[in-house]
Structure formats: C-alpha cells, structure tokens
Design an enzyme around this catalytic site. Sequence first.
Site: not given
Length: 427
Positions: A262, A277, A349, A352, A391
């Site tokens: 990403r 990130r 996070e 999802s 993470r």
Amino acid sequence: MIDAKWLRERPEALRQALTDKGVSVDVDALVRMDQERREIIITVDALKQQRNEISKAVGERKRQGENADDLIARTGDLIEEIKALDTRLKELEADFEQTLLTVPNPAHPSVPVGQDPSENPVVRTWGEPLEATDFPLKNHLELGEALGLFDFARGTKITGTGFPLYTGAGAKLERALINFMLDMHTQKHGYTEVFPPFLVNRTSLTTTGQLPKMEEDMYLAQVDDLFLIPTAEVPVTNIHQDEIIPEKELPLRYTAYSACFRREAGSYGKETHGFLRVHQFNKVEMVKFVRPETSYDELETLRRDAEDVLEALNLPYRVLELVTGDLSFAAAKCYDLELWAPGEKRWLEVSSCSNFEDFQARRGNIRYKPRTGEKPHYLHTLNGSGVATARLLVAILENNQQPDGSIQVPEALVSYFGAETISADDA
RNA sequence: GGAGAGAUGGCCGAGCGGCUGAAGGCGCACGCUUGGAAAGCGUGUAUAGGCAACCCCUAUCCAGGGUUCGAAUCCCUGUCUCUCCGCCA
C-alpha cells in the site's frame, strides 16, 4: 456495483444511503442516463425487428429463386438509423457503466449512521488491556531492535521507508505467525488454503472496488499495467470472476497468505513509526462466497474466526462496528478488530471483517445457480483479515515483554516458532 | 523473445452466408421403472437486456471493427490459450 433497479424504484433511498456514507453522487444524472438508455433500446430493438423480418423474407424468396430487390430496397434507411442509434447507445452504456462503477455500496440498515471513526461503537472487548506493570513498558521498536528482530534502516536502504526487513528470530516469528493462522483457518474453521498471485490486472481490481477510484493507493508495474495487491482479497475474490457456481457448492471459504502493498500516500508523519503503518506487510486473509440469505450470519462467523486467532494468542482486543461514514467504498457492513499495544498505549487495527453483499459479485459477475433450477443470482462475498501481521507482531512483542527485555512466546506459537522465549542471548 | 495451431453452451464437440440460440455426447434436474440402487426409458436444461409478463422482441458462438438485405460461418485488428524453439528461478 449497485443494482440499477435502485435508480428506477428508489432513487430517494439511494440518495440518502449515499449521503450517510458521506459520498456525493449525482443520482439524478444516473437516473436520466438510465432512462435515455432504455428509450433508445426500445426504439432500436423495434427497428432491428423490422430489419430481421425483411431479411428473413429475402432469404425465403431467394430460396425459391425469386427476385427480392424490392425488399432489399426497403432496408436502406432502416440500416442507417440502426447504426446511428447503436453507436449512441454504446457510448451511453459505457458512460453509464463507468459512472455506476464509482457509486459506493450503500450500508446495511443495521449499520449505525455516523461520519467520524470516533463514533464507531465498541461491540465487544476481550481480555484486560495491559496498562501498568512494575517495570517500564517498552514499545515494539525498542524491544525488537534490542533483540535484533528487524532492521528498518536497512529496509529503507534496500527499498525506502516503510519496507521492513525482518531478521533472525523476527523473520522466524513472522513465518510462525503466518503458518499458525493458516493452520487454524484450514484445520479448525473449514477454509481452503490458496496461494494467489501478488500482481493483479485492472479487471480484478474493479471487481473488488479498488478501481476506478483508488488507483493512487496502489503500486503499479507500469510496463505490464499490473498492480501489486493491497490485500489478498483482490486475487482471491477474483478466483470466481465470471463464474456460475452450483448452489450446493456454497458456501466457499478460502484463506490465503499474501504480502500486501500500500502506498499510503499522504499519511506520512507521526503514528507511522516502526510497524504501525508500512508499505509492505503480511496478512492472512479469509474470503467467503455465500448465498445471499446467509451472508450476515457468515459475517458473524467470519469475525469469530478472526477473534479466535487473537484469543489463541491471548491478546486483548476490542471489536468496533463501523458507522456508515467510516465504511469502505464496497462494504455494506464492517467490523474492525483492534489489539491493545501497551508500549504504544493505543489500539491497533489488525482486522476488518466486511460483508459486501452482491456489490463485488455484480462487478465481477460472480453468480450461483439455485438448486431449484431458477436463473442464476449474484452471490454475496465477504472477507476479513485473519489477521494482519506487522501490527500483530507489535502487539505480541509489547504484550509479552519481560522486565529484562526478552519476549515470552505465546504458548500456541511455541511449536511453530520452536522456542518459548526470545532473548538477546539468542541473537 | 521467435515459429505454428486454436478460441462455439456447465463440460466435450459439430457447424454449407439465410430454415442455427446453435446437431450430437457428457453432466445436471424431474418423471417412469425397482424391495432399494445401478442400468434402461422419457422430458427438461445458456446468458443478458426490453416489457406488467415464464408469451414476445433484441443481443450474445473470445473482443472490437468491416463486407452483406442477412455473419458462428467471409475480411481486418486486438486479446488470450496451447505446442515447438530460445532465455531463466
């Protein structure tokens, strides 16, 4: 892609749903395009019918050796008109389709209306977030660098910032996590393992919804016009692109490891240090293809399957239900799973879990054939991270740190990792 | 990268410019048969759009153009697949 029926039957409801999602779309323009489109179809189909009838009559006469010049003479204007209308229709449909592809999926009625992520209700919490200990808590960077688990400086040298280099026990721990998660989903949760391509074409990205609107978020291999996948969702969902699946084969459940890429354009700054990130990370993904009636039950079990990973690793987490305004472009409903990172003192996070209903299925033309012999219907697709490491690694390090800076490896991981602790002595 | 072959329904496979949305087979569904099953027999079985409509109409035989009153069938372009050669983890 939304069902064009919304435009004809409930344009007001669509407008409201899109407003709730925080997106402005010119619904009226779509309604007009759809109407004009249908008007032309009616006209041109009637003309084609006439032409076909004349052609048939010509064939009839020729077969009997008769002259058909009078009939052929009657087709001249007809053919010109059909050509002109067909051209216009084609432009219009392409335009309509392109516009429709930019319309997000409306949220499910059960989703709370809200704009800001801070409004996302917490629907569940598990475990006790570690707040205070009798020794000062370190963050994952301090822990990992001391233990030689990764080397950000060299990762940056090789590629650039945000491309982590895992080293020694860190590399092995990452591999152990991936294997642990894949085994859990295949052996305990009934998923089929797949190992997908990491580069995908534009069609696949259009199915899942990254294109046409999120091109800037991805890495593009320009010469071949292929994109590095931002998630395994893209290749795995497209396994069944343009297929009609017999109902008895549903639900189909896949799990896949992939690296994810990403660009995260515009998100530089704080909160991006270490693994929080990064541009490349590893993730085990779960993707389901299900009958529409079952998709919301499947969403709950999908979430359960992701939670199972966190519980097996004994990591405190919470589950958020995303409000309408925080939902992604393609999702109708979504839960986020967040791990507590005591060194960072914040929630991270790691998963999802979303139901896309028939939104992706329509874009990718993925259908199922009902048992009853009815016509094929679009099925529902779902996916969830099960879960994203980087993470996850952060949380494991920070939650299992010992006063001496070593790491107690979670019990479930020991057989995969091959040791009970990670300490500086090992390095 | 070089040379050649091919692309037809869920699958295999036939197809003369009109009567081909498409033979035949397999698979699948339903029925008959049977104590039950297999075999056998019969019937049905593409998708999308238009329409109130399972009638009907339109479109679709890889995609896009073209020729023709009419194209799965003829012409052009592109894409993909396969085989052989080269290169390569």
